[in-house]
Design a protein around this motif. Structure first.
Motif, short mmCIF file in Angstrom:
data_model
loop_
_atom_site.label_atom_id
_atom_site.label_comp_id
_atom_site.label_asym_id
_atom_site.label_seq_id
_atom_site.Cartn_x
_atom_site.Cartn_y
_atom_site.Cartn_z
N ILE A 39 9.23 6.40 -1.93
CA ILE A 39 10.31 6.30 -0.96
C ILE A 39 9.83 5.58 0.30
O ILE A 39 10.60 4.91 0.99
CB ILE A 39 10.85 7.70 -0.63
CG1 ILE A 39 12.08 7.62 0.27
CG2 ILE A 39 9.81 8.57 0.01
CD1 ILE A 39 13.30 7.10 -0.43
N TYR A 40 8.53 5.69 0.62
CA TYR A 40 8.01 5.02 1.82
C TYR A 40 8.16 3.52 1.69
O TYR A 40 8.54 2.83 2.63
CB TYR A 40 6.54 5.40 2.02
CG TYR A 40 6.33 6.88 2.13
CD1 TYR A 40 6.68 7.54 3.29
CD2 TYR A 40 5.85 7.61 1.06
CE1 TYR A 40 6.53 8.91 3.40
CE2 TYR A 40 5.70 8.98 1.16
CZ TYR A 40 6.04 9.62 2.32
OH TYR A 40 5.90 10.98 2.43
N ARG A 88 0.84 -1.20 0.00
CA ARG A 88 0.00 0.00 0.00
C ARG A 88 0.88 1.25 0.00
O ARG A 88 0.42 2.32 -0.37
CB ARG A 88 -0.90 0.00 1.23
CG ARG A 88 -1.99 -1.04 1.15
CD ARG A 88 -2.87 -0.96 2.36
NE ARG A 88 -3.34 0.40 2.58
CZ ARG A 88 -3.74 0.83 3.76
NH1 ARG A 88 -3.70 0.03 4.80
NH2 ARG A 88 -4.18 2.06 3.90
N LEU A 89 2.11 1.07 0.46
CA LEU A 89 3.02 2.22 0.50
C LEU A 89 3.57 2.47 -0.89
O LEU A 89 3.70 1.57 -1.70
CB LEU A 89 4.17 1.93 1.46
CG LEU A 89 3.78 1.64 2.90
CD1 LEU A 89 4.99 1.15 3.68
CD2 LEU A 89 3.19 2.88 3.54
#
Lengths: 386, 288, 429
Positions: free
Chosen positions: A120-121, A116-117
């Motif tokens: 860069i996350y 879901r990210l």
């Protein structure tokens, strides 16, 4: 997946046959190469296959995964648990398969949790996964099993080589077929626009998670066989963050756009590293660092981008010329750096090293510059690089 | 109660350090779009130069900031103005620029580490400065850590004012939001981005100066700080100085609370916070 | 710019660059890599050493300076006399030292290269305990003597019976540092300790062995906490240790953590009656870092220039070559004794055949800087330097000089000065 779409394709046969020839050549290598070269080749194959499996997922989707070291490390640890030096619990090949499976499951879990990210996350979280597993294992070993590192069974070099070769072939085939299948198309549409892909009927989450897990299988298997050469394992060795960054660097080095770019990139990159570490042990870092920078500056699309550009300009004639700034600055930096280093640190350790490094930089810059310039004169490559 | 106070103080001091090392990277990644994995190497250089200046020339470490900061700013400015700017122009897309600049920054990491290894070797170094306790009620604080916290807060505040009030600061903020439009509006984008990168490097250098007062100095110290800085910057929200500042303190305080029970779990806690915060605010604390 | 100028420019650039690279050639490649010499006119030592990366400190202040010093000493004396060739041969190592970048995989590959491609005569020890463990099977497989330097741990002892070429030199936890430390605690009246250890094999090993030794000696462990290698703050741990009321604090961690702990203690004014510093407490750079604060700190090691009859000469030799701050008061005398032992074993064997030299090493006693030196052999397997040959196990900084403070035991009397107890307060600036 319809197999006839492949068999009727002429290109497929040409590539297939030449690949088979290369593989056959690789398979006979241990017969006439010394054990060091077999090991070196095995390690290069390993880095190439890790890079290719990284590209399976991260190439088309654009999600930069830094979890490679986690999948690799899980394989290493599986091997350490099931193939202890005191005697194998299970046969080698079975252990490799199990390692692949464990990595697959980890890939599924991590994928379901993190996909879901975005951007860069995602990268930072996947990197965290490596450290998390490493720290958890450490905690477990310290508090539950009280082990201090594990010794792994010694395996014949040639066996290791052939197992690695087999994993390598499996990785290439999988990567190729995924790229060519509907699955690959779905992945690319995710990379282009995830929402649009979802609207056009792609089960985005499922495709992403499964691909992520598939790409983990080969890293796990490679880790399992790699462990038998290390012979000594602890969580820091197994979960070395280096293996998270290497595939990314190698893929960009080779060029992400094509299938063979990462393969060539990884092979060259890993050989170059070994070469520098042995031939220039005291200058390894600076040469490698400058090379990385030079590659990006001169070849922003990787090796493949350079080749494509060269081919294109051969067909279409030279591009527009511009001022030859960069190569000159590069050379001047080399000369100046070398001289300044020499004059300032004459009395100290490393003076000659700086001079030599300056020389190498100058040589690389000068040679690259001259090559490009001559090509320009010949009407080949455009001067756009300067 | 005393324990709670001790944990809170330790958390604040640690948070100050985290905030300090992250604010620079926040500028570099948030505005100049370079995920500078060599950030920690600039910290290392700052620490080493301070060590040399203090032990060999007796220059006050706090004074070193005035020497180290501008010098590293110039290096950072030139690096961006030449190499990174060139990569940016040549890159086919902003995403490609991010990927390529990471690779180039890796190269930079190797080069800087090599220079440090050649000049100062791989031995571990350090010095003692302001190493005496300050008693505030029941709490004991090491003087050098208190000074570090003070400077972290002070410098971040100055930076914030600079970005919010000055002309250049406004140009930087507009470049962060939309480089194309900013350059249409007459912002010299090359110069502004290079200044941003240089300021990020300057912050790293100053962080290095302050860290060298409390931490041992060696050529391999950088990567550890880079990783923390990346977490904090992502946590705080891209390009937000305030976000990084708050993020640093959150991480420091939570780290201290967890460390009180088991220091080995600090890293696990950082990632737990990371995930939790991203679930609540997917673009970071101050992200838009 | 016209084309002509550009071409001339490029040629000049290439020439200058070539000159730079070439000017170093004669020193660097005496023998040319990869080509085994046809006639024997030199002895080649190779090695896979951490020139960069996390272990690089050992190449600078550990075994690194010592093998270079030893080889230059041997060559200055005309080389090693090898009876088989009837002449003295100089030692060459330039061009055969590779950078393992502190990575185990690279290290094992390079060892294999040195042994099978370069076919060097001897291979130097890799650095770090993990490297020793991973390298040992390779040394045994290709029958090369492995004179170990940096590293050692209890867990190798079970493997030693199957590793005939392994010769461990450095002392470690149960061999014989912590038993001595426990005795020292009894002597000084320390009966409560706090331990901070690193989450790493080193920390697990030392904390584990220490727990056993302290229990045997009736010493109570009031606090035992681990820190990760990247720990950023230890103030809470130290407050806890202080609150526990322990007499002594032991830090079983690496220099990065140990120095942070020491620095924090000075900064917060936290002191204990005895403080034992793990790796890092022994390096001669310590006085430069903490100044007079080091007075009374105990460290794992240990030796000083008065430890043995030959130690002073070694100190003088070392100081004449290397700058201050590159010494090591734990391993250096052991490494030096090790290479001196090795040198005599090679001469005695009269050949460069490692299998013969191994047998000589396994059965002989030679005089070295450590005095009479021999190895305790594990059956037909490898060996560890006899405990009797150690110069000392626990040291203490007294008047800015390292002193050995071991209580006398069955392995001999190694103390060079009486221990200071309790440790003095941190000096105020």
């Amino acid at each position: 997946m319809d197999i006839t779409t492949f068999t009727s394709n002429k290109k497929f046969w040409i590539w297939g046959i030449s690949l088979l020839a290369v593989l056959a050549a690789l398979a006979t290598l241990p017969q006439w190469l010394g054990s060091y070269y077999v090991i070196l080749l095995k390690d290069i194959l390993m880095l190439v296959l890790i890079t290719v499996s990284w590209v399976i997922f991260s190439g088309p989707t654009g999600y930069m995964s830094l979890a490679s070291a986690a999948f690799f490390g899980v394989g290493v640890y599986t091997s350490a648990l099931l193939l202890p030096m005191t005697g194998a619990v299970l046969p080698l090949l079975l252990v490799i398969v199990i390692a692949g499976l464990v990595s697959f499951i980890l890939g599924l879990l991590a994928g379901a949790l993190t996909l879901r990210l975005k951007g860069i996350y995602f990268a930072v979280f996947t990197f965290g996964l490596v450290l998390l597993i490493q720290r958890f294992l450490l905690w477990f070993e310290m508090n539950i099993t009280h082990t201090r590192g594990r010794f792994v069974l010694l395996v014949e070099d040639n066996t290791i080589f052939y197992v690695m070769l087999a994993i390598f072939v499996a990785t290439l085939l999988t990567a190729y077929f995924i790229r060519r299948s509907k699955f690959g198309l779905a992945l690319q549409s995710i990379g282009l626009n995830e929402e649009a892909a979802a609207h056009s009927g792609v089960n985005v989450t499922r495709v992403k998670v499964i691909t992520f897990a598939i790409s983990a299988v080969f890293m796990g298997a490679a880790g399992a066989i790699y462990a038998t050469k290390l012979t000594y394992i602890d969580p820091y060795i197994a979960f070395n963050p280096l293996f998270s960054f290497l595939p990314v660097l190698m893929a960009i080095f080779g060029g992400l756009g094509s299938f063979y770019g990462p393969i060539i990139g990884a092979a060259l990159f890993s050989y170059l590293q070994e070469f520098l570490k042995t031939e220039f042990p005291f200058q390894y870092m600076i040469i490698f660092g400058l090379l990385l920078m030079a590659v990006i500056v001169f070849m922003p699309r990787g090796l493949v981008g350079l080749v494509q550009r060269l081919l294109a300009s051969l067909k279409e004639g030279p591009e527009e010329k511009s001022t030859p700034g960069w190569a000159i600055i590069f050379c001047l930096f080399g000369i100046l750096g070398g001289l300044v280093g020499w004059f300032i640190f004459r009395e100290r350790r490393g003076a000659r090293v700086l001079l030599k490094a300056g020389g190498v930089v100058t040589l690389i810059g000068g040679a690259a510059y001259l090559l490009m310039f001559l090509l320009t004169l010949l009407g080949g490559l455009g001067g756009g690089y300067f | 109660m005393e324990t709670v106070l001790n944990v809170a103080v330790a958390g604040l001091l640690l948070g100050g350090i985290f905030a300090l090392i992250s604010v620079g990277l926040s500028l570099q990644y948030g505005v100049a779009r370079v995920l500078n994995v060599a950030h920690g190497e600039f910290i290392m250089i700052g620490a080493f130069v301070t060590w040399v200046l203090y032990t060999e020339f007796g220059i006050n470490p706090l004074l070193c900031m005035v020497i180290v900061g501008p010098a590293i700013f110039v290096i950072g400015f030139i690096l961006y103005r030449t190499m990174f700017n060139y990569i940016r122009i040549k890159a086919p897309s902003p995403d490609a620029f991010e990927g390529n600049s990471i690779l180039a920054a890796f190269g930079l990491l190797f080069v800087i580490q090599y220079i440090a290894l050649t000049l100062w070797g791989s031995n571990i170094h350090g010095y003692t400065y302001l190493a005496f306790p300050i008693h505030l009620g029941t709490v004991t604080i090491a003087a050098n850590r208190l000074v570090t916290l003070g400077f972290a807060v002070g410098i971040s505040f100055v930076f914030y004012i600079f970005l919010a009030r000055t002309r250049l600061g406004k140009a930087i903020r507009s470049a962060a939001q939309d480089p194309a439009t900013a350059s249409l509006m007459g912002v010299n984008i090359k110069r502004v981005l290079a200044i941003c990168f240089g300021l990020g490097a300057l912050m790293a250098g100053i962080a290095g100066v302050l860290l060298s007062m409390t931490y041992p100095v060696n050529a391999n110290m950088g990567l550890h700080y880079t990783i923390i800085a990346i977490i904090v910057v992502v946590l705080g929200g891209m390009g937000s100085i305030v976000g990084s500042f708050i993020g640093g303190f959150i991480l420091g305080i939570v780290g201290s609370i967890v460390s009180y029970f088991d220091p080995g779990l600090a890293l696990v806690a950082y990632y737990a916070i990371f995930i939790l915060l991203l679930l609540v605010r997917p673009k970071g604390i101050m992200g838009k | 710019m016209s084309k002509k100028i550009l071409i001339i420019f490029s040629v000049i650039v290439l020439l200058v660059g070539g000159l730079f690279v070439a000017c170093d050639e004669e020193d660097d490649d005496v023998n040319g890599n990869g080509e085994p010499p046809v006639t024997k006119d030199e002895i080649i030592f190779g090695g896979s050493r951490p020139i960069t990366g996390g272990n690089a400190i050992w190449e600078e202040v550990g075994f690194g300076p010592l093998y270079r010093l030893w080889i230059s000493e041997v060559n200055a004396a005309g080389g090693l006399y090898i009876a088989e060739y009837g002449t003295s041969l100089p030692i060459v190592y330039e061009g055969y030292i590779y950078d393992d970048t502190s990575d185990i995989g690279t290290m094992t590959r390079q060892l294999e290269r040195l042994m099978t491609v370069d076919e060097v005569d001897f291979v130097l020890s890799p650095a770090s305990t993990a490297s020793l463990f991973a390298g040992a099977p390779i040394f045994s497989k290709y029958e090369y003597v492995m004179l170990c330097a940096e590293g050692g741990a209890t867990s190798i002892e079970d493997q030693l019976y199957a590793l005939p070429y392994f010769f461990g030199v450095l002392n470690y936890s149960n061999r014989y540092q912590l038993p001595v430390f426990a005795d020292l605690c009894l002597e000084l009246g320390i009966d409560e300790v706090a331990m901070i250890w690193i989450q790493d094999l080193h920390g697990i090993e030392y904390a584990g062995v220490a727990a056993t030794e302290f229990a045997n000696a009736g010493i109570e462990v009031l606090m035992s906490k681990s820190v990760p290698p990247d720990v950023s703050d230890v103030s809470l741990l130290l407050l806890e240790a202080q609150a526990s009321g322990a007499d002594a604090l032991c830090m079983f961690a690496y220099p990065d953590q140990n120095f942070l702990i020491i620095g924090t203690m000075i900064g917060m004014g936290i002191n204990f009656d005895a403080i034992l510093v793990g790796p890092g407490g022994n390096i001669s750079a310590l006085p430069g870092i903490f100044g007079p604060n080091i007075e009374g700190l105990m460290f794992e090691g240990a030796w000083n220039c008065n430890s043995t009859p030959g130690a002073q000469a070694f100190c003088d030799l070392f100081d004449s070559v290397y700058p201050p701050g590159t010494g090591d008061w734990w391993g250096h005398i052991l490494y030096w004794g090790g290479v001196q032992f090795f040198e005599q074993a090679i001469v005695e064997a009269g050949t460069l055949d490692n299998t013969v030299i191994r047998d000589v090493m396994a059965t002989s006693t030679f005089d070295t800087v450590l005095g009479p030196t021999w190895f305790d052999m594990f059956g037909d397997g490898g060996g560890l330097l006899a405990i009797e040959c150690h110069a000392g196990e626990i040291g203490q900084w007294q008047n800015m000089v390292p002193e050995v403070i071991d209580p006398p035991n069955q392995y001999g009397e190694k103390r060079t000065a009486d221990p200071w107890y309790p440790k003095p307060d941190w000096p105020t600036e």
